[in-house]
Structure formats: structure tokens, C-alpha cells
Write a protein that holds these residues in place. Structure first.
Motif, PDB file in Angstrom:
ATOM      1  N   LYS A   1      51.716  51.317  33.740  1.00 16.46           N
ATOM      2  CA  LYS A   1      50.816  50.496  32.927  1.00 16.46           C
ATOM      3  C   LYS A   1      49.642  50.036  33.769  1.00 16.46           C
ATOM      4  CE  LYS A   1      53.990  49.797  29.534  1.00 16.46           C
ATOM      5  NZ  LYS A   1      53.885  50.527  28.284  1.00 16.46           N
ATOM      6  N   VAL A   2      48.547  49.851  33.099  1.00 16.49           N
ATOM      7  CA  VAL A   2      47.392  49.233  33.724  1.00 16.49           C
ATOM      8  C   VAL A   2      47.288  47.819  33.162  1.00 16.49           C
ATOM      9  CG1 VAL A   2      44.892  49.341  34.043  1.00 16.49           C
ATOM     10  CG2 VAL A   2      46.217  51.451  33.914  1.00 16.49           C
ATOM     11  N   TYR A   3      47.048  46.868  34.044  1.00 14.63           N
ATOM     12  CA  TYR A   3      46.951  45.466  33.622  1.00 14.63           C
ATOM     13  C   TYR A   3      45.508  45.012  33.762  1.00 14.63           C
ATOM     14  CZ  TYR A   3      51.905  46.095  34.402  1.00 14.63           C
ATOM     15  OH  TYR A   3      53.179  46.594  34.364  1.00 14.63           O
ATOM     16  N   LEU A   4      44.976  44.545  32.669  1.00  9.29           N
ATOM     17  CA  LEU A   4      43.573  44.115  32.650  1.00  9.29           C
ATOM     18  C   LEU A   4      43.513  42.645  32.276  1.00  9.29           C
ATOM     19  CD1 LEU A   4      40.458  44.809  32.462  1.00  9.29           C
ATOM     20  CD2 LEU A   4      40.885  45.385  30.091  1.00  9.29           C
ATOM     21  N   ARG A   5      42.944  41.845  33.154  1.00  3.54           N
ATOM     22  CA  ARG A   5      42.836  40.404  32.862  1.00  3.54           C
ATOM     23  C   ARG A   5      41.379  39.978  32.965  1.00  3.54           C
ATOM     24  NH1 ARG A   5      47.734  40.993  35.732  1.00  3.54           N
ATOM     25  NH2 ARG A   5      46.597  41.086  37.695  1.00  3.54           N
ATOM     26  N   CYS A   6      40.957  39.186  32.015  1.00  2.00           N
ATOM     27  CA  CYS A   6      39.581  38.696  32.010  1.00  2.00           C
ATOM     28  C   CYS A   6      39.556  37.201  31.841  1.00  2.00           C
ATOM     29  CB  CYS A   6      38.786  39.300  30.853  1.00  2.00           C
ATOM     30  SG  CYS A   6      38.443  41.018  31.068  1.00  2.00           S
ATOM     31  N   ARG A   7      38.610  36.574  32.507  1.00  2.00           N
ATOM     32  CA  ARG A   7      38.467  35.139  32.375  1.00  2.00           C
ATOM     33  C   ARG A   7      36.990  34.790  32.402  1.00  2.00           C
ATOM     34  NH1 ARG A   7      40.513  33.597  37.059  1.00  2.00           N
ATOM     35  NH2 ARG A   7      38.837  32.319  37.859  1.00  2.00           N
ATOM     36  N   ILE A   8      36.601  33.922  31.501  1.00  2.00           N
ATOM     37  CA  ILE A   8      35.235  33.408  31.546  1.00  2.00           C
ATOM     38  C   ILE A   8      35.326  31.939  31.909  1.00  2.00           C
ATOM     39  CG2 ILE A   8      33.126  32.941  30.261  1.00  2.00           C
ATOM     40  CD1 ILE A   8      34.015  35.177  28.323  1.00  2.00           C
ATOM     41  N   GLU A   9      34.622  31.580  32.950  1.00  2.00           N
ATOM     42  CA  GLU A   9      34.647  30.190  33.386  1.00  2.00           C
ATOM     43  C   GLU A   9      33.287  29.855  33.969  1.00  2.00           C
ATOM     44  OE1 GLU A   9      37.875  27.440  35.794  1.00  2.00           O
ATOM     45  OE2 GLU A   9      37.931  29.595  35.954  1.00  2.00           O
ATOM     46  N   ASN A  10      32.713  28.768  33.533  1.00  2.00           N
ATOM     47  CA  ASN A  10      31.389  28.339  34.000  1.00  2.00           C
ATOM     48  C   ASN A  10      30.361  29.475  33.943  1.00  2.00           C
ATOM     49  OD1 ASN A  10      32.523  25.826  34.626  1.00  2.00           O
ATOM     50  ND2 ASN A  10      33.172  26.586  36.633  1.00  2.00           N
ATOM     51  N   GLY A  11      30.425  30.237  32.901  1.00  2.00           N
ATOM     52  CA  GLY A  11      29.443  31.299  32.739  1.00  2.00           C
ATOM     53  C   GLY A  11      29.654  32.497  33.646  1.00  2.00           C
ATOM     54  N   VAL A  12      30.787  32.507  34.354  1.00  2.00           N
ATOM     55  CA  VAL A  12      31.078  33.657  35.217  1.00  2.00           C
ATOM     56  C   VAL A  12      32.245  34.439  34.615  1.00  2.00           C
ATOM     57  CG1 VAL A  12      31.743  34.420  37.520  1.00  2.00           C
ATOM     58  CG2 VAL A  12      30.306  32.408  37.255  1.00  2.00           C
ATOM     59  N   LEU A  13      32.060  35.743  34.544  1.00  8.54           N
ATOM     60  CA  LEU A  13      33.127  36.599  34.034  1.00  8.54           C
ATOM     61  C   LEU A  13      33.935  37.142  35.213  1.00  8.54           C
ATOM     62  CD1 LEU A  13      34.459  38.411  31.783  1.00  8.54           C
ATOM     63  CD2 LEU A  13      32.684  40.082  32.298  1.00  8.54           C
ATOM     64  N   HIS A  14      35.242  36.910  35.160  1.00  9.78           N
ATOM     65  CA  HIS A  14      36.142  37.436  36.186  1.00  9.78           C
ATOM     66  C   HIS A  14      36.971  38.542  35.554  1.00  9.78           C
ATOM     67  CE1 HIS A  14      35.622  33.803  38.804  1.00  9.78           C
ATOM     68  NE2 HIS A  14      35.284  33.290  37.631  1.00  9.78           N
TER      69      HIS A  14
END
Lengths: 103, 181
Positions: free
Chosen positions: B96-109
Motif C-alpha cells: 500500500k501507498v500511504y498519502l497524508r496531507c495537512r494544511i496548517e497556517n497556509g502551508v500544505l504538508h
């Protein structure tokens, strides 16, 4: 993408690339391109980006692969109708030094 | 065009305070490459990114996920070995490939993780034009593109354990748009 997207005109193989050029599509494009290059003995390849909205480094691999196959016989590779994003990728990879990018 | 739209949408947004997270898990097969980048594009759509930002992020995600599939798990759907006309498709490692995204203070992680073979020589792997799979016509530009299109790139890898690619990009707008225009 189907067979109509590959056309041989004189000494040129014109490939109308799909909307998205990525690793998943690359095998199909490369395989068919090479079949035409062998079968019809074309010496030049034209990549038509009219429909293309996305390309990643797999596209660079496709173009480089075809360039290697035809350049030793004096053939040329062209990229046409590439939008700003695609052009950026072509320039960033340095492909603009070995292929011709045209409107 | 998008630029002006965003300007007009000014009053409706709240600057930088919104936080949002998502995680996806999918099979390491090449058809999921487009799924992954479209998912990330949809995730950041409420931030009203520019066409350039969207395209940069999609390319970076595509590179990272493709790497996980063909290098991490060596699930190869590629143009055949020398002289072969048919493409070879072999699944060496189910995974499996694990993809995680987070937006915080206008920054995309963005984090892309695989639990595959790992990278033996990370320094070499990050060099432009270096590839361990030239027979698949890999251009060796993957990490170079991720670096160029994102603001920050970090790669953590352990042989036989897997690889995590972490990327960051500050979105110009960095704000959240509610509702329509």
C-alpha cells in the motif's frame, strides 16, 4: 488514447498525447511509438500536446527514449502545442536542448 | 483569470487559521497515480490555489507516488526490456501507498509513505538524471521535480523498511474560502 492518435505523415510520426501523461500511460505510448518507428521507418517524431494538461517526469522519459532511438539515424524530435506548464517541465529537464519546441 | 477571481473573493476568507487533514491508503498500482494527485488537488481546492500551484503540487505528488510504486514495491508497469515489444507488468511486492496531507497556517504538508525496499543510497537517488531503472525509461528527474515544485523536501528511507517523502509548500493565498464567490 487509441490508434488514431498515432499518425505517419511522410517521414514524421505524429503522436497526439493524452490528457495526462504519467507512468501509467507511458508504456502504451512508448510501445506504440516504437512499433511505428520500426514498421514505417519514420525518422522524425512529433509529440502533440494539444490535449495534454498534465505531465510528470515519465513524459520526459518517453521523449528521451524516442530521441535515443531516432537521433542516431539523424532524426529529430519536436514538441508542439505545449502549454505553459508542459513547457516548464520540458525546459526544467533540459530537453529543450535536444528537441525542438514549437507553437 | 483565477488570480482576479481570488482577489474578488477577499471578504469571504479567513486568513490562515483553518486546519485540515486527510489520509489515504491505496494499492501500489500505477492506475492509482492519477487518483492520488486528483485527490490532493481536490483537498486543496477550498484554498483556491492558482493554476501554477495546483500543477506544481500535482506533479510533485505524481512523482512521489510513482516512486513508491515502481521503486518501493517494484510494481512495474513499464515498457519492456531491451528489444521486447510488449510491456512487462509484474507485481513483485503487494503493498500500500500511504498519502497524508495537512494544511496548517497556509502551508500544505504532504507525506507519501511506502513500506517497500527502501533506498540504498539516498544521496545518489536525489541526483538529477540518476535512475536505477533506465530500462523502464525513467528519466531520473523525480526528486529534482519534487524539489523544484515544492518549497521543502525531506526523504527518510531505510533499506527493506520503506521510504517516507515529506514535502511542504506555502500556498500564496493561504486562506480558506467559504461557500461560493
Amino acid at each position: 488514447m487509441d490508434m488514431e492518435d498515432f499518425q505517419v505523415i511522410d517521414d514524421y510520426l505524429c503522436i497526439r498525447l493524452p490528457e495526462e501523461v504519467d507512468h501509467h500511460k507511458s508504456a502504451y505510448i512508448s510501445e506504440n511509438a516504437d512499433r511505428y518507428i520500426l514498421k514505417d521507418r519514420v525518422s522524425n517524431v512529433v509529440f502533440d500536446f494539444s490535449d495534454t494538461q498534465f505531465m510528470d517526469s515519465s513524459g520526459i522519459g518517453i521523449i528521451m527514449g524516442r530521441y535515443k532511438k531516432i537521433s542516431c539515424f539523424g532524426g529529430k524530435v519536436f514538441a508542439i502545442h505545449a502549454d505553459r506548464q508542459i513547457r516548464r517541465i520540458l525546459y526544467m529537464s533540459g530537453l529543450n536542448k535536444i528537441i525542438e519546441i514549437m507553437e | 483569470m483565477v488570480e482576479t477571481k481570488r482577489q474578488q473573493a477577499g471578504p469571504a476568507r479567513e486568513t490562515g487559521s483553518m486546519k485540515n487533514e486527510m489520509a489515504l491508503e491505496f494499492d501500489a498500482v500505477s492506475s492509482n497515480e492519477s487518483f492520488a494527485r486528483v485527490a490532493v488537488a481536490a483537498f486543496i481546492a477550498p484554498l483556491n490555489p492558482t493554476v501554477e500551484e495546483l500543477s506544481d503540487i500535482k506533479t510533485a505528488v505524481s512523482e512521489a507516488v510513482t516512486n513508491a510504486i515502481i521503486h518501493g514495491y517494484e510494481n512495474v508497469y513499464g515498457y519492456g526490456r531491451h528489444g521486447e515489444v510488449r510491456p512487462v507488468y509484474c507485481r513483485i511486492r503487494e503493498g500500500k501507498v500511504y498519502l497524508r496531507c495537512r494544511i496548517e497556517n497556509g502551508v500544505l504538508h504532504i507525506e507519501v509513505e511506502d513500506r517497500g525496499v527502501g533506498i540504498e543510497n539516498l544521496e545518489k537517488a536525489m541526483e538529477p538524471l540518476y535512475t536505477t531503472k533506465p530500462e523502464l525509461e525513467r528519466s531520473g528527474m523525480g526528486f529534482a521535480f519534487m524539489e523544484a515544485f515544492m518549497d521543502d523536501l525531506e526523504v527518510e528511507s531505510q533499506p527493506l523498511k520503506g521510504t517516507i517523502v515529506r514535502m511542504q509548500k506555502k500556498l500564496q493565498c493561504g486562506s480558506w474560502i467559504y461557500g461560493g464567490e
